[in-house]
Design an enzyme around this catalytic site. Structure first.
Site, PDB file in Angstrom:
ATOM      1  N   GLY A   4      -4.030  -8.368  -4.484  1.00 25.76           N
ATOM      2  CA  GLY A   4      -4.631  -7.292  -4.485  1.00 25.76           C
ATOM      3  C   GLY A   4      -3.278  -6.285  -3.838  1.00 25.76           C
ATOM      4  O   GLY A   4      -3.149  -5.317  -3.467  1.00 25.76           O
ATOM      5  N   LYS A   5      -2.095  -6.742  -3.885  1.00 29.57           N
ATOM      6  CA  LYS A   5      -0.893  -6.614  -2.784  1.00 29.57           C
ATOM      7  C   LYS A   5      -0.107  -5.722  -3.593  1.00 29.57           C
ATOM      8  O   LYS A   5       0.251  -4.886  -2.976  1.00 29.57           O
ATOM      9  CB  LYS A   5      -0.247  -7.654  -2.362  1.00 29.57           C
ATOM     10  CG  LYS A   5      -0.895  -9.314  -1.838  1.00 29.57           C
ATOM     11  CD  LYS A   5      -0.563 -10.225  -1.401  1.00 29.57           C
ATOM     12  CE  LYS A   5      -1.485 -11.522  -0.315  1.00 29.57           C
ATOM     13  NZ  LYS A   5      -0.376 -12.635  -0.574  1.00 29.57           N
ATOM     14  N   VAL A   6       0.424  -5.886  -4.961  1.00 30.26           N
ATOM     15  CA  VAL A   6       1.097  -5.485  -6.117  1.00 30.26           C
ATOM     16  C   VAL A   6       0.343  -4.770  -6.632  1.00 30.26           C
ATOM     17  O   VAL A   6      -0.473  -4.869  -7.438  1.00 30.26           O
ATOM     18  CB  VAL A   6       2.001  -5.574  -6.068  1.00 30.26           C
ATOM     19  CG1 VAL A   6       2.846  -5.310  -6.721  1.00 30.26           C
ATOM     20  CG2 VAL A   6       2.969  -6.903  -4.856  1.00 30.26           C
TER      21      VAL A   6
END
Lengths: 343, 343, 343, 343
Positions: A295-297
């Site tokens: 769920g970071k990029v």
């Protein structure tokens, strides 16, 4: 050979204004493998610059500035092509602040006699040389800056601001990233700050303070500050040169915001130039696709480029510079956000 | 998705004339790591072009032409920037001759469903696609050329000459390396010729000849021919893109000459662009310094560049093209030397 | 230092019988990254050995035998753990046949003075040394073998058979792969045969034959022979150490069979140990998943292992040896198939 | 597929006692390339264990514990095979402390649908999976530990001690490195502590403290503490798995001691297992020979091993374990040195 014979040919910094990489990148775009990936990354970066909602985080790891890439970053800051930096202590202190103190890096060779170098107090980074006596002056300058501060925990960003102020007051470092960041209110975060020449200077400071209160560097505060910027940015984009702590730290900030119960988007754009391999499971070479699982990029505007940075970064930066989409951007003054008011 | 949806965006070939890499290379020369190594390699290649005694051997390995690097080599031949080529069957037959037959390579993605591709007869090379039905036509064209030759052992060079002749007669392949080599009397050696689309065509030929005499490809003859060129060249220089058999074969020729009791110099100049590692002891990544221990490559004008070829080769070739030192060179017509008279 | 001081510590060959890798591999299987990939590859190889329909092709590239891996292959042949070999000339001639002539490889260092080595006629492969004077004897022995053959085109396999016969007659090479292959009727293919010490010997032969008929090496014939074995094998499995020509050549044979209008299965099993990268589009590092798009390798029983071969191959081979599933296998005598009757 | 289907096959930790790598390493020692380098590194490590004056620093970087290497380190601590650790937050918090809380890592595949994983809150590390909901519990546990501490700057080492105390009090984490380090008074330094799950927990802590005094993590204090240990050790040896901040930080301590005007020796022994390349000038792949020019590592007992850690580290550790030279070593209790008295 004497020491001065080793320290003869200065490394000079690449000027992305002096050549126009647009025609090369346009040709690379029609091909395959890493030339195409580099073209795609350059175009994603250009889209970040065109997106008025996007704050751009430049992550720097590896011996980039000793290798001649310092002016690129300086010019990116000067032209509002980047809004904050996450980096290593080596780049920001040992290399940028060091050169701001009017010291230099020199061209050498990996086939050196390292024992002879050691005896002459010449430090080697692959094919470059550094005068270790100059590095010690750099260490001590950091110590001196610490001595003049109120004893308290600082984020690395705060401390680097004082380093920039020092340069401005002494009028040193015309092409320094630390100095121009100070002047442009642009935050620089170094999450492993003590792992550098700054560490030597600060250890010296703490050692000499004995039982008295000391300046300390609180890396949690860095993380909190970067998270505040994320929360205050509609969209964010990552331009990563190398991997390491800067890559991880900047990616993680979306999760940190969530933990503070703030609703933020994933990083909308992300590009990375690296020679690291993904097959050992290490963070530096981990794909941006993998970062999506965390769920970071976000998907769709991310690109890995498998290339050594000294070749690929100048082309990417020159492309974006000459495209000119930065001209509509303004300084975001994130230092003011962090130091002037709470969110 | 249907097959035609996969085969949509053609790979286009890089034109080194369309951008001038001189200012980039000059800046790279003042830096460190691989940017400097690339600059040094480009300058060594330029010195080869300025040295009137030097015959230049271009070694090509890896999927270079499917990735858009074919026109670079074509233009190097056209402008007398190279005197002979040692390559793989994939580059010369599956990629160059294939495109000369008016087939194309297409942009794809490494995240493909390879089973779906297989069922559609689409072959993947990392992020590019090939129509396998077109490859089969390429195989059969090679077979047809073999059928029309006198049954005897040929060097790969001789066979490739017939492929060039075929293209000229059909007036196909305006940007083909095989065709322009034929027209310029420039030898192309493919020491592992059967390991390619040519192999398929020739296996088909031999299978159908049953007990009759067959065309065969004698790689010893290739080695002997290349040695003859070495013996007839005062100095030689190697420009190696990738490693593999072409690198080894071309380096070895100095030893072969010695075995024939001819006095020849080591290769005076040598540059290699590769991502291979030296630490596994493999030939592809072995240093040119190591090659000196074998008496193959001289010291002082050799340079390894650790970079993926699609990025580095266009810069090196554009630099040399725009420097213009090739203008004083003439075609060496080595095919005439080999076919026309004994040494 | 004198020459004899450099050539002191002999490389000794690893004996997979002397340690049992089963417990290590079983532990690796429960982990991640390359340890797990290596375990999975070892188990796939063991399944090949258990599958009575499967013919096993061992592909060898890189300087493996000079590095102490020769006895592993010898023991695999002796124990019917492999049915044919595709390799490079360096491994089969410069390293195996060379040691069969009672010459040795020696431990050295990559930090050598290569100019001094050259002057002493010591050749370096990364951290090993070879006496070049011994290599010349190896070259000349190949030449002598050629001189005693009828002038005609031979496949590399046929020529290597004569090399094995030579060793047997002289009673040399107790641990030689060339000799035991001869004795076990096991084919060895070297598609780029002239790119080796054999090339030097054969160039010498051809040069001295002048206008007379010559021994030539027809790599097309190799391809045809390997295809015949494929057609005669219900299933096939590939064990690939390194990439290069052997990998491509062995994979391609499924396509070659199709071109001859034979119905064959893809290679059912395939494992590769390599340090090559896939991101440059080169063949050596291309994934087996990619090979599936070409219709060469089936899905489900294929595994890439990203590791340097000297560490991973002994573990894989020792695992399979100690599992003992080879005990039910018999020699397939493929040389007899090729030499004795037509299919 | 549902979440529980992804999180099925647990990663299990390698037990170096369960197999004896001595015979393998002894055979590797007679060969070449990385097998020999690994043997040499194993033997240097064994010499460190035999040298009663030597304090051993284990540096850990990369996703090692999620990949099954945690128990190796646990057993090394238990058996006095190491005296202090420098590592990353990911290893110590997200992986070790996480598993101590009775969560697990799972085997997965790099060909995952990362968008699906994200939606299920499954995080991917190459071919392993983590339940992100469990990670959040880990974050909050760190936060809880911070809430119970006096507001002040702590070194990461001090904070990790409290984490070990927490585990001991709850009687959790039988195979935890954090716990056994606490019990054995062995220091763990994490110079970039906030770059991890700990960072999330501590950001949450600081955010919620608002204007009140906060727990902060002072990485300068870490550096000072490690320097004190160096000053109190006659000799030191480095065992480095991966590179990054831990490698640099631990190497630098010799220079830090000098800056404090203490006379210390360079690290007498140093081995590193890494896949990083030296040719990009990055720290992770920089040679130990290069580190000698900086006066950090002595010559003669240093060795780089180019291998992925999951394969090489178990062999190195098993070799040293079964050699048994650790039996004469005692716990150095460096936590007592740091916390109990000033030097």
């Amino acid at each position: 050979m004497e020491k001065k014979d080793y320290l003869k040919r200065e490394v000079e910094h690449i000027d992305i204004k002096s050549f126009n990489a647009i025609p090369i990148i346009e040709q690379f775009d029609k091909t395959a493998f890493q030339a195409r990936n580099l073209a795609r990354a350059a175009k994603i970066y250009d889209r970040m610059l065109s997106d008025k909602d996007c704050s751009i985080i430049l992550c720097l790891a590896g011996s980039l500035f000793s290798a001649g890439l310092r002016k690129i970053v300086h010019d990116m800051i000067e032209n509002n092509m980047v809004d904050m930096i996450v980096s290593t202590g080596a780049i920001i202190v040992d290399q940028d602040f060091f050169e701001a103190l009017e010291f230099k890096h020199f061209q050498g060779t990996p086939q050196s006699d390292d024992n002879e170098l050691m005896e002459m107090m010449i430090d080697r980074i692959y094919d470059t040389y550094i005068d270790e006596e100059h590095l010690r002056i750099c260490d001590m300058t950091v110590s001196e800056i610490a001595n003049n501060l109120e004893a308290a925990p600082y984020s690395s960003r705060e401390f680097i601001k004082f380093m920039g102020k020092y340069l401005k007051e002494k009028d040193m470092g015309k092409e320094s990233v630390v100095r121009i960041s100070y002047e442009k209110n642009l935050p620089i975060f170094v999450p492993a700050f003590s792992d550098s020449s700054a560490g030597f200077g600060l250890v010296y400071h703490q050692w000499n303070r004995k039982d008295k209160l000391k300046v300390s560097i609180d890396s949690v505060k860095d993380f909190l500050e970067l998270t505040k910027i994320k929360v205050n940015s509609k969209e964010t984009g990552l331009v990563m040169i190398g991997g390491g702590v800067p890559k991880n730290f900047a990616q993680d900030v979306t999760v940190a915001a969530e933990i503070l119960e703030k609703t933020v988007n994933m990083h909308k754009y992300a590009v990375q130039i690296t020679v690291a391999d993904e097959r050992d499971g290490g963070l530096s070479g981990s794909t941006l696709k993998e970062a999506h699982s965390w769920g970071k990029v976000d998907e769709g505007s991310e690109q890995m480029v498998f290339s050594e940075a000294t070749i690929a970064f100048p082309l990417l930066a020159s492309y974006a510079y000459h495209r000119g989409n930065w001209k509509k951007r303004k300084s975001k003054n994130f230092n003011t956000l962090l130091d002037g008011k709470e969110i």
